[in-house]
Design a protein around this motif. Sequence first.
Motif, PDB file in Angstrom:
ATOM      1  N   TYR A 107       0.807  -1.213   0.000  1.00 42.90           N
ATOM      2  CA  TYR A 107       0.000   0.000   0.000  1.00 42.90           C
ATOM      3  C   TYR A 107       0.844   1.268   0.000  1.00 42.90           C
ATOM      4  O   TYR A 107       0.557   2.201  -0.762  1.00 42.90           O
ATOM      5  N   PRO A 108       1.906   1.360   0.809  1.00 42.39           N
ATOM      6  CA  PRO A 108       2.713   2.587   0.773  1.00 42.39           C
ATOM      7  C   PRO A 108       3.440   2.791  -0.542  1.00 42.39           C
ATOM      8  O   PRO A 108       3.860   3.916  -0.845  1.00 42.39           O
ATOM      9  N   LYS A 109       3.625   1.753  -1.313  1.00 40.53           N
ATOM     10  CA  LYS A 109       4.351   1.873  -2.571  1.00 40.53           C
ATOM     11  C   LYS A 109       3.447   2.263  -3.747  1.00 40.53           C
ATOM     12  O   LYS A 109       3.933   2.508  -4.847  1.00 40.53           O
ATOM     13  N   THR A 110       2.152   2.271  -3.545  1.00 41.24           N
ATOM     14  CA  THR A 110       1.199   2.533  -4.627  1.00 41.24           C
ATOM     15  C   THR A 110       0.613   3.937  -4.486  1.00 41.24           C
ATOM     16  O   THR A 110       0.125   4.312  -3.411  1.00 41.24           O
ATOM     17  N   ASP A 111       0.701   4.702  -5.592  1.00 43.69           N
ATOM     18  CA  ASP A 111       0.154   6.058  -5.593  1.00 43.69           C
ATOM     19  C   ASP A 111      -1.347   5.978  -5.875  1.00 43.69           C
ATOM     20  O   ASP A 111      -1.768   5.660  -6.980  1.00 43.69           O
ATOM     21  N   LEU A 112      -2.142   6.257  -4.869  1.00 42.30           N
ATOM     22  CA  LEU A 112      -3.594   6.158  -4.990  1.00 42.30           C
ATOM     23  C   LEU A 112      -4.282   7.515  -5.086  1.00 42.30           C
ATOM     24  O   LEU A 112      -5.485   7.610  -4.903  1.00 42.30           O
ATOM     25  N   ARG A 113      -3.515   8.543  -5.397  1.00 45.76           N
ATOM     26  CA  ARG A 113      -4.161   9.851  -5.543  1.00 45.76           C
ATOM     27  C   ARG A 113      -5.087   9.868  -6.757  1.00 45.76           C
ATOM     28  O   ARG A 113      -4.719   9.385  -7.840  1.00 45.76           O
ATOM     29  N   PRO A 114      -6.273  10.426  -6.614  1.00 47.81           N
ATOM     30  CA  PRO A 114      -7.169  10.503  -7.780  1.00 47.81           C
ATOM     31  C   PRO A 114      -6.586  11.313  -8.930  1.00 47.81           C
ATOM     32  O   PRO A 114      -6.866  11.035 -10.089  1.00 47.81           O
ATOM     33  N   LEU A 115      -5.771  12.319  -8.606  1.00 45.44           N
ATOM     34  CA  LEU A 115      -5.195  13.172  -9.647  1.00 45.44           C
ATOM     35  C   LEU A 115      -3.764  12.787  -9.998  1.00 45.44           C
ATOM     36  O   LEU A 115      -3.038  13.590 -10.586  1.00 45.44           O
ATOM     37  N   SER A 116      -3.364  11.564  -9.643  1.00 45.06           N
ATOM     38  CA  SER A 116      -2.031  11.117 -10.036  1.00 45.06           C
ATOM     39  C   SER A 116      -2.022  10.811 -11.535  1.00 45.06           C
ATOM     40  O   SER A 116      -3.036  10.908 -12.225  1.00 45.06           O
ATOM     41  N   ALA A 117      -0.852  10.421 -12.034  1.00 46.03           N
ATOM     42  CA  ALA A 117      -0.732  10.158 -13.468  1.00 46.03           C
ATOM     43  C   ALA A 117      -1.696   9.074 -13.934  1.00 46.03           C
ATOM     44  O   ALA A 117      -2.281   9.158 -15.013  1.00 46.03           O
ATOM     45  N   GLY A 118      -1.842   8.027 -13.090  1.00 44.64           N
ATOM     46  CA  GLY A 118      -2.768   6.957 -13.460  1.00 44.64           C
ATOM     47  C   GLY A 118      -3.974   6.881 -12.570  1.00 44.64           C
ATOM     48  O   GLY A 118      -4.652   5.846 -12.524  1.00 44.64           O
ATOM     49  N   GLY A 119      -4.262   7.975 -11.847  1.00 45.49           N
ATOM     50  CA  GLY A 119      -5.386   7.981 -10.931  1.00 45.49           C
ATOM     51  C   GLY A 119      -6.728   8.008 -11.637  1.00 45.49           C
ATOM     52  O   GLY A 119      -6.824   8.363 -12.825  1.00 45.49           O
ATOM     53  N   PRO A 120      -7.788   7.629 -10.924  1.00 45.08           N
ATOM     54  CA  PRO A 120      -9.115   7.588 -11.554  1.00 45.08           C
ATOM     55  C   PRO A 120      -9.598   8.955 -12.019  1.00 45.08           C
ATOM     56  O   PRO A 120     -10.230   9.074 -13.074  1.00 45.08           O
ATOM     57  N   GLN A 121      -9.297  10.003 -11.252  1.00 51.53           N
ATOM     58  CA  GLN A 121      -9.732  11.336 -11.666  1.00 51.53           C
ATOM     59  C   GLN A 121      -8.983  11.791 -12.912  1.00 51.53           C
ATOM     60  O   GLN A 121      -9.565  12.409 -13.812  1.00 51.53           O
ATOM     61  N   SER A 122      -7.689  11.500 -12.964  1.00 51.42           N
ATOM     62  CA  SER A 122      -6.915  11.849 -14.160  1.00 51.42           C
ATOM     63  C   SER A 122      -7.427  11.097 -15.377  1.00 51.42           C
ATOM     64  O   SER A 122      -7.548  11.660 -16.474  1.00 51.42           O
ATOM     65  N   ARG A 123      -7.733   9.794 -15.190  1.00 46.06           N
ATOM     66  CA  ARG A 123      -8.278   9.022 -16.302  1.00 46.06           C
ATOM     67  C   ARG A 123      -9.626   9.571 -16.746  1.00 46.06           C
ATOM     68  O   ARG A 123      -9.940   9.623 -17.936  1.00 46.06           O
ATOM     69  N   ARG A 124     -10.419   9.997 -15.757  1.00 46.48           N
ATOM     70  CA  ARG A 124     -11.730  10.556 -16.104  1.00 46.48           C
ATOM     71  C   ARG A 124     -11.575  11.857 -16.903  1.00 46.48           C
ATOM     72  O   ARG A 124     -12.275  12.077 -17.895  1.00 46.48           O
ATOM     73  N   LEU A 125     -10.639  12.705 -16.462  1.00 48.65           N
ATOM     74  CA  LEU A 125     -10.407  13.957 -17.185  1.00 48.65           C
ATOM     75  C   LEU A 125      -9.895  13.692 -18.599  1.00 48.65           C
ATOM     76  O   LEU A 125     -10.297  14.371 -19.555  1.00 48.65           O
ATOM     77  N   LEU A 126      -8.993  12.710 -18.719  1.00 43.90           N
ATOM     78  CA  LEU A 126      -8.518  12.351 -20.057  1.00 43.90           C
ATOM     79  C   LEU A 126      -9.641  11.807 -20.916  1.00 43.90           C
ATOM     80  O   LEU A 126      -9.739  12.105 -22.116  1.00 43.90           O
ATOM     81  N   MET A 127     -10.521  10.999 -20.289  1.00 45.31           N
ATOM     82  CA  MET A 127     -11.658  10.465 -21.026  1.00 45.31           C
ATOM     83  C   MET A 127     -12.608  11.581 -21.464  1.00 45.31           C
ATOM     84  O   MET A 127     -13.112  11.584 -22.587  1.00 45.31           O
ATOM     85  N   VAL A 128     -12.813  12.548 -20.565  1.00 46.09           N
ATOM     86  CA  VAL A 128     -13.669  13.692 -20.921  1.00 46.09           C
ATOM     87  C   VAL A 128     -13.056  14.487 -22.070  1.00 46.09           C
ATOM     88  O   VAL A 128     -13.757  14.896 -23.009  1.00 46.09           O
ATOM     89  N   ALA A 129     -11.718  14.704 -21.998  1.00 44.82           N
ATOM     90  CA  ALA A 129     -11.049  15.429 -23.078  1.00 44.82           C
ATOM     91  C   ALA A 129     -11.138  14.665 -24.397  1.00 44.82           C
ATOM     92  O   ALA A 129     -11.380  15.245 -25.464  1.00 44.82           O
TER      93      ALA A 129
END
Length: 263
Positions: free
Chosen positions: A73-95
């Motif tokens: 868990y400490p080794k995994t970046d779980l931020r929504p706005l990280s490079a592969g985060g869900p929010q970033s993916r959503r924004l890319l999908m919206v774009a």
Amino acid sequence: MLKLFKVMLYIVLCAFSFDLHGQNVKYQTDKHVVNQQERMVYKQWDRKKFTPTRGFLSLNYQYWLTWGLHPNYPKTDLRPLSAGGPQSRRLLMVAAMKSTEEAYKLHADTLRNTALSEIANYAGVASQTDPLWQLYYKREFQDLLDFNQADLFEGLEPPVKDYLEQGGAADWYRQESQMLRERLEAARTTNLDRGSRIIAYHRMLGEYRKLLAIWETKRQRAALYLSIKDKVKELQENSTVAMAARGKSDVQIADDILSRAKL
């Protein structure tokens, strides 16, 4: 009694005071929870903020109680706005969807403009707005479209007019003009390709000019014929008067002509 009343009043005041103190809730903060909230929401991911830490020689029991069952868990970046985060993916999908939508809209607008252009090229109703018709052919066909009987014999003498009417030349010109006018109206109102319509205009304009040239020739020849006819009639009358003055009959005049021919 007074002493008992004071004791009861003291007990009530103490209870009330205790109740007031019980309503004050102290905001407790857990730095571990705060670090996770900051990590998950908006702040930069930092592995050093995964508390509790291992401690000296990894002997901190709190670390093993917290992360022992989640070593990755400490080794995994779980931020929504990280490079592969869900929010970033959503924004890319919206774009991407917005880009696709704009591409579809552009394609639809292109099809719409093409359809309108094709309608303007084919529809007979839109032929009136054709630039080539407005600038050239409308002016060239103006006399044909606005046919006037008075212009048919403009500048002619009454005998020439009567000769053209009685000889059938005027009726011929009217019929030819009427047929050409009907063909022109059909070319203007029929749903037809613009190129074919312009070619039809060009051909009919050539026929119309040829018709005008023939009609002008008939007018001139009719005037010339009547003029020659009048001259011949005048010469014949003068010749008859001269022969009559000499006292010769028609038989004598014919004999004279034959005798001169034999010589």
